[in-house]
Design an enzyme around this catalytic site. Sequence first.
Site, mmCIF file in Angstrom:
data_model
loop_
_atom_site.group_PDB
_atom_site.id
_atom_site.type_symbol
_atom_site.label_atom_id
_atom_site.label_comp_id
_atom_site.label_asym_id
_atom_site.label_seq_id
_atom_site.Cartn_x
_atom_site.Cartn_y
_atom_site.Cartn_z
ATOM 1 N N ARG A 208 26.500 52.963 4.786
ATOM 2 C CA ARG A 208 28.301 52.470 4.249
ATOM 3 C C ARG A 208 29.097 53.755 3.844
ATOM 4 O O ARG A 208 29.048 54.274 2.665
ATOM 5 C CB ARG A 208 27.694 51.392 3.620
ATOM 6 N N HIS B 119 38.689 49.866 0.814
ATOM 7 C CA HIS B 119 37.711 49.665 -0.409
ATOM 8 C C HIS B 119 38.616 50.167 -1.481
ATOM 9 O O HIS B 119 38.071 50.855 -2.671
ATOM 10 C CB HIS B 119 36.110 50.699 -0.523
ATOM 11 N N GLU C 84 35.838 43.456 0.099
ATOM 12 C CA GLU C 84 36.077 42.649 -0.821
ATOM 13 C C GLU C 84 37.664 42.386 -1.657
ATOM 14 O O GLU C 84 38.809 42.290 -2.492
ATOM 15 C CB GLU C 84 35.636 43.243 -2.766
ATOM 16 N N ASN D 130 28.810 41.161 -0.277
ATOM 17 C CA ASN D 130 27.869 41.867 -1.336
ATOM 18 C C ASN D 130 27.653 40.548 -1.845
ATOM 19 O O ASN D 130 28.248 39.673 -2.713
ATOM 20 C CB ASN D 130 29.254 42.607 -2.013
ATOM 21 N N TYR E 123 25.098 39.629 -5.702
ATOM 22 C CA TYR E 123 24.436 40.705 -6.094
ATOM 23 C C TYR E 123 24.205 39.296 -7.337
ATOM 24 O O TYR E 123 23.274 39.329 -8.281
ATOM 25 C CB TYR E 123 25.574 41.094 -6.950
ATOM 26 N N GLU F 32 26.239 44.391 0.617
ATOM 27 C CA GLU F 32 25.634 45.501 -1.156
ATOM 28 C C GLU F 32 25.037 44.513 -1.775
ATOM 29 O O GLU F 32 24.838 43.465 -1.705
ATOM 30 C CB GLU F 32 27.299 45.633 -1.921
ATOM 31 N N TRP G 140 23.516 49.120 -2.671
ATOM 32 C CA TRP G 140 24.668 49.253 -3.261
ATOM 33 C C TRP G 140 23.719 50.208 -4.559
ATOM 34 O O TRP G 140 22.968 49.354 -5.622
ATOM 35 C CB TRP G 140 25.612 48.673 -4.648
ATOM 36 N N GLU H 149 31.768 53.732 -11.150
ATOM 37 C CA GLU H 149 31.966 52.829 -11.640
ATOM 38 C C GLU H 149 33.080 51.546 -11.743
ATOM 39 O O GLU H 149 33.265 51.024 -12.894
ATOM 40 C CB GLU H 149 30.929 51.757 -12.251
ATOM 41 N N TRP H 150 34.227 51.842 -11.257
ATOM 42 C CA TRP H 150 34.801 51.471 -12.114
ATOM 43 C C TRP H 150 35.452 51.535 -13.272
ATOM 44 O O TRP H 150 35.782 52.495 -13.670
ATOM 45 C CB TRP H 150 35.730 50.067 -11.614
ATOM 46 N N PHE I 239 24.291 52.787 -10.717
ATOM 47 C CA PHE I 239 23.573 51.753 -9.351
ATOM 48 C C PHE I 239 22.174 52.526 -8.815
ATOM 49 O O PHE I 239 21.932 51.858 -7.721
ATOM 50 C CB PHE I 239 24.864 50.971 -8.951
#
Length: 490
Positions: free
Chosen positions: A83, A128, A174, A314, A316, A390, A439, A446-447, A455
């Site tokens: 992906r 994304h 998202e 996604n 988590y 994810e 993921w 990571e943003w 990750f």
Amino acid sequence: VSLEQSSSSYPFPDGFLFGTASSSYQFEGAILADGKGLSNWDTFTHGAGHISDGSNGDIAVDHYHLYMEDIALMENLGVNSFRFSISWARILPQGRFGDVNMAGVHHYSKVIDALLATGIQPFVALTHYDVPQELEERYGAWLSTKILKDFGYYADICFKYFGNRVKHWVTFNEPNVMAIRGYRSGIYPPSRCSGSFGNCTKGNSVKEPLVAAHNMILSHAAAVNIYRNVYQKEQGGSIGIIMNSIWYEPYSNTAEDKLAAERAQSFFLNWFLDPILHGEYPKEMRHVLGSLLPSFSKEDLKKMRQGLDFIGINQYTSFYSKDCIYSKCKSGAPGVSPAEGLALRTPIRNGEYIGEPTSVDWIYVYPQGMENTVTFIKDRYNNTPMFICENGLGIVENPSSSTIDFRNDVKRVEYMSTYLESLANAIRKGADVRGYFSWSLLDNFEWLDGYTVRFGLHHVDFATLKRTPRLSADWYKEFILNHTKHACSI
Ligand code: GBH
């Protein structure tokens, strides 16, 4: 947790995709290579103070140049799908206000060919979180209906050049998080918010997330229509959307808290999926928001009827949800506004966490949340095909830890194995789930946490960009082997 897999049952159906996930901004780097334009995230990370370690994705893990090495890692893992997302600003450096950048097209074409040559199916998102900065500056990107046409134009180019080889398309990753974080708390670009929701200079935290989301839903519909009308018959692929999911457990057994959990889900997940699949916003949103909620015209609804082919999820983490309409909550706190369904999200109840806290502040280990989310979506949306797009665990590593330590990600293995077991339960009970993507393949950008939260199934040394498999990579490889049917070689 035993690392051994029971090979006696194969709940994962034939053709199930086992993959790893990535995204353009977090992986590629190569910020200005081959004519790429700037994206909103390029601009944002270069503004002061947004990213915890002051970093950006200029180089990231240089997947743009190292993709062959990364495909070799995937081949070793034994995954059959990858992906990734296309950077809109590589294809259209100035959005619609400029030419198609053929060097960018050529790049993704090479990546797709290399994947297919290795037996790995590309699973491709058009966005994304990232949009060309030009569109932000010209008309405020998602806040304007102008983006509908521009997104369709971009999608068309991607279908045209890649659709003969890409069988799974995703319009958005998202969009719920994009709308909330870009326009309510303002912690992601374009940094818009108001009041007590965050620290912004412009915006409206109640109205703008709804407007941005509305335009994302209509942009999704625009892309799906183009795919259906022009490409799908000939190319034979499918198209969907990926939602971030949180499983909400009622805080207590009271009817109020049960309704609060339902409301929270409506304001997070059904917010997009109901319009796309049922042609209207969820009733909880209509009741709480009234005329604040944008409405769909007859024309819009006609386009939206094309729906989607699959729902990407996604998954988590999970939270408790506590009522704030009928009972008292701290008012004004983020999460207690109409924008979140007047439900308070909290990980803790009577001093106990919903699941084990982790080194990532929003991840609590609650594997049951996987089965619950998948089952909820199955029931609400008529068992539309689903992909877990994810799932994974971020770990903040001690910088002084030895090379032995960084490979030894037992927590991630425990996390993945329990969540996959929970997913298997949902499938055994009839959920039509067709793939699972971990993921992530690699540690990456990571943003807001920059490079401090990792990750990856593979560790990346950010100084040298050297990739090293962790225990979780070996474990995932075994898992895939044990859960995929193989022809016996006699
Ligand atoms: C995913 O985001 C992303 O798709 C991926 O790029 C990222 O690297 C990965 O997960 C790991 O973080 O505050 O209401 O928006 C998920 C991250 C999880 C962040 C849920 C926001 C709280 C919901 N998001 N979280 S909200």
